[in-house]
Design a protein around this motif. Structure first.
Motif, mmCIF file in Angstrom:
data_model
loop_
_atom_site.group_PDB
_atom_site.id
_atom_site.type_symbol
_atom_site.label_atom_id
_atom_site.label_comp_id
_atom_site.label_asym_id
_atom_site.label_seq_id
_atom_site.Cartn_x
_atom_site.Cartn_y
_atom_site.Cartn_z
ATOM 1 N N LEU A 191 35.274 102.451 1.980
ATOM 2 C CA LEU A 191 34.153 101.642 2.471
ATOM 3 C C LEU A 191 33.572 102.251 3.742
ATOM 4 C CD1 LEU A 191 35.864 98.135 2.052
ATOM 5 C CD2 LEU A 191 34.536 99.414 0.354
ATOM 6 N N TYR A 192 32.316 102.685 3.658
ATOM 7 C CA TYR A 192 31.643 103.352 4.775
ATOM 8 C C TYR A 192 30.575 102.425 5.367
ATOM 9 C CZ TYR A 192 33.314 107.470 2.139
ATOM 10 O OH TYR A 192 34.072 108.380 1.455
ATOM 11 N N GLY A 193 30.348 102.545 6.668
ATOM 12 C CA GLY A 193 29.264 101.772 7.272
ATOM 13 C C GLY A 193 29.596 101.377 8.695
ATOM 14 N N ASP A 194 28.572 101.021 9.434
ATOM 15 C CA ASP A 194 28.726 100.687 10.852
ATOM 16 C C ASP A 194 29.590 99.444 11.066
ATOM 17 O OD1 ASP A 194 27.122 102.781 11.534
ATOM 18 O OD2 ASP A 194 25.285 101.577 11.665
ATOM 19 N N LEU A 195 29.902 99.175 12.319
ATOM 20 C CA LEU A 195 30.584 97.937 12.696
ATOM 21 C C LEU A 195 29.783 96.754 12.165
ATOM 22 C CD1 LEU A 195 31.290 98.854 16.439
ATOM 23 C CD2 LEU A 195 33.034 98.486 14.706
ATOM 24 N N ALA A 196 30.487 95.784 11.596
ATOM 25 C CA ALA A 196 29.869 94.558 11.068
ATOM 26 C C ALA A 196 28.941 94.794 9.872
ATOM 27 C CB ALA A 196 29.131 93.787 12.157
ATOM 28 N N ALA A 197 29.098 95.933 9.214
ATOM 29 C CA ALA A 197 28.269 96.216 8.040
ATOM 30 C C ALA A 197 28.714 95.373 6.833
ATOM 31 C CB ALA A 197 28.331 97.702 7.699
ATOM 32 N N GLY A 198 29.985 94.953 6.832
ATOM 33 C CA GLY A 198 30.456 94.112 5.735
ATOM 34 C C GLY A 198 31.673 94.651 4.991
ATOM 35 N N LYS A 199 32.340 95.635 5.525
ATOM 36 C CA LYS A 199 33.471 96.273 4.830
ATOM 37 C C LYS A 199 34.651 95.313 4.650
ATOM 38 C CE LYS A 199 33.602 99.518 8.035
ATOM 39 N NZ LYS A 199 32.464 99.066 8.892
ATOM 40 N N THR A 200 34.999 94.613 5.734
ATOM 41 C CA THR A 200 36.119 93.667 5.612
ATOM 42 C C THR A 200 35.717 92.469 4.750
ATOM 43 O OG1 THR A 200 37.067 94.366 7.717
ATOM 44 C CG2 THR A 200 37.717 92.191 6.926
ATOM 45 N N THR A 201 34.488 92.028 4.908
ATOM 46 C CA THR A 201 33.985 90.920 4.081
ATOM 47 C C THR A 201 34.107 91.284 2.594
ATOM 48 O OG1 THR A 201 32.443 90.322 5.831
ATOM 49 C CG2 THR A 201 31.909 89.533 3.610
ATOM 50 N N PHE A 202 33.725 92.496 2.255
ATOM 51 C CA PHE A 202 33.811 92.985 0.878
ATOM 52 C C PHE A 202 35.276 93.002 0.421
ATOM 53 C CE2 PHE A 202 34.108 96.335 -2.320
ATOM 54 C CZ PHE A 202 32.947 96.190 -3.063
ATOM 55 N N THR A 203 36.163 93.480 1.283
ATOM 56 C CA THR A 203 37.587 93.555 0.923
ATOM 57 C C THR A 203 38.149 92.161 0.681
ATOM 58 O OG1 THR A 203 37.703 95.504 2.347
ATOM 59 C CG2 THR A 203 39.802 94.603 1.572
ATOM 60 N N GLN A 204 37.657 91.179 1.448
ATOM 61 C CA GLN A 204 38.103 89.788 1.235
ATOM 62 C C GLN A 204 37.716 89.315 -0.161
ATOM 63 O OE1 GLN A 204 36.173 88.180 4.690
ATOM 64 N NE2 GLN A 204 38.049 88.192 5.913
ATOM 65 N N GLY A 205 36.525 89.665 -0.599
ATOM 66 C CA GLY A 205 36.074 89.273 -1.942
ATOM 67 C C GLY A 205 36.926 89.925 -3.013
ATOM 68 N N LEU A 206 37.245 91.169 -2.784
ATOM 69 C CA LEU A 206 38.070 91.917 -3.730
ATOM 70 C C LEU A 206 39.482 91.314 -3.819
ATOM 71 C CD1 LEU A 206 37.587 95.614 -3.984
ATOM 72 C CD2 LEU A 206 39.916 94.937 -3.643
ATOM 73 N N ALA A 207 40.008 90.936 -2.663
ATOM 74 C CA ALA A 207 41.371 90.415 -2.601
ATOM 75 C C ALA A 207 41.522 89.074 -3.322
ATOM 76 C CB ALA A 207 41.805 90.279 -1.140
ATOM 77 N N THR A 208 40.445 88.307 -3.415
ATOM 78 C CA THR A 208 40.554 87.001 -4.085
ATOM 79 C C THR A 208 40.979 87.175 -5.543
ATOM 80 O OG1 THR A 208 38.208 86.989 -4.685
ATOM 81 C CG2 THR A 208 38.800 85.855 -2.645
ATOM 82 N N VAL A 209 40.537 88.268 -6.167
ATOM 83 C CA VAL A 209 40.895 88.535 -7.565
ATOM 84 C C VAL A 209 42.406 88.724 -7.712
ATOM 85 C CG1 VAL A 209 40.567 90.234 -9.433
ATOM 86 C CG2 VAL A 209 38.615 89.488 -8.059
ATOM 87 N N PHE A 210 43.054 89.175 -6.647
ATOM 88 C CA PHE A 210 44.500 89.402 -6.676
ATOM 89 C C PHE A 210 45.269 88.241 -6.050
ATOM 90 C CE2 PHE A 210 42.270 93.449 -6.630
ATOM 91 C CZ PHE A 210 42.712 93.970 -7.837
ATOM 92 N N GLY A 211 44.563 87.139 -5.777
ATOM 93 C CA GLY A 211 45.220 85.922 -5.313
ATOM 94 C C GLY A 211 45.291 85.755 -3.809
ATOM 95 N N PHE A 212 44.594 86.602 -3.049
ATOM 96 C CA PHE A 212 44.662 86.483 -1.584
ATOM 97 C C PHE A 212 43.356 85.958 -1.027
ATOM 98 C CE2 PHE A 212 47.532 89.850 -2.901
ATOM 99 C CZ PHE A 212 48.723 89.339 -2.415
#
Ligand SMILES: Nc1ncnc2c1ncn2[C@@H]1O[C@H](COP(=O)(O)OP(=O)(O)OP(=O)(O)O)[C@@H](O)[C@H]1O
Ligand SMILES: [Mg+2]
Length: 144
Positions: free
Chosen positions: A32-53
């Motif tokens: 995941l590439y992009g500036d601070l606050a671009a949304g990388k962690t937000t995206f990872t949170q969405g991905l993690a929901t599929v695995f139950g987190f």
């Protein structure tokens, strides 16, 4: 292959991530590439929901967080790595990243991979985030 999404909210970014997670091939590293606050962690949170987190938080200070996955046919562990604070290849190798991305039962998500492009695995999806307005993000997928 290249794909462009435009997200208008954190929820939309998380939904795009969840859609990707649902059809991931095992052994793929997500960068995941992009500036601070671009949304990388937000995206990872969405991905993690599929695995139950549902409570994934940024690993910035710890560098890496590990989440054991219990109900997935191929992925057994989700690793979330944030390279923002690391400065040398030796430092990132100390986290056993090569071992992690070589094991197809692991899913590794990397924020700030740009400093280490030379050593990244070939089998990866590069995702570029760009803030266009306060709540809008361009999200570009590049599959290798
Ligand atoms: N469409 C959107 N998609 C993602 N985040 C958004 C969107 N609109 C607004 N935001 C906000 O932008 C911020 C994104 O922060 P996030 O921690 O995901 O960024 P990051 O790329 O991981 O930054 P860092 O490099 O500091 O780790 C959050 O505050 C989020 O609410
Ligand atoms: Mg982050």
């Amino acid at each position: 292959m290249e794909q462009l999404f435009v997200s208008s909210s954190t929820q939309e970014t998380q939904a795009i991530a969840a859609e990707l997670a649902a059809k991931l091939e095992s052994g793929t590293t997500i960068c995941l590439y992009g500036d601070l606050a671009a949304g990388k962690t937000t995206f990872t949170q969405g991905l993690a929901t599929v695995f139950g987190f549902t409570r994934l938080v940024s690993p910035t200070f710890l560098i890496m967080r590990e989440y054991p996955v219990s109900h997935h046919h191929t992925i057994k562990t989700l690793y979330h790595l944030d390279l923002y604070r690391l400065n040398s290849v030796e430092e990132i190798k100390a986290f056993d990243v090569e071992e992690i991305w070589s094991d197809p039962t692991n899913l590794l998500v990397i924020e700030w991979p740009e400093k280490f492009v030379d050593i990244l695995p070939k089998k990866r999806i590069d995702i570029f985030f760009k803030a266009t307005t306060e709540n809008q993000r361009e999200i570009r997928f590049l599959t290798h």
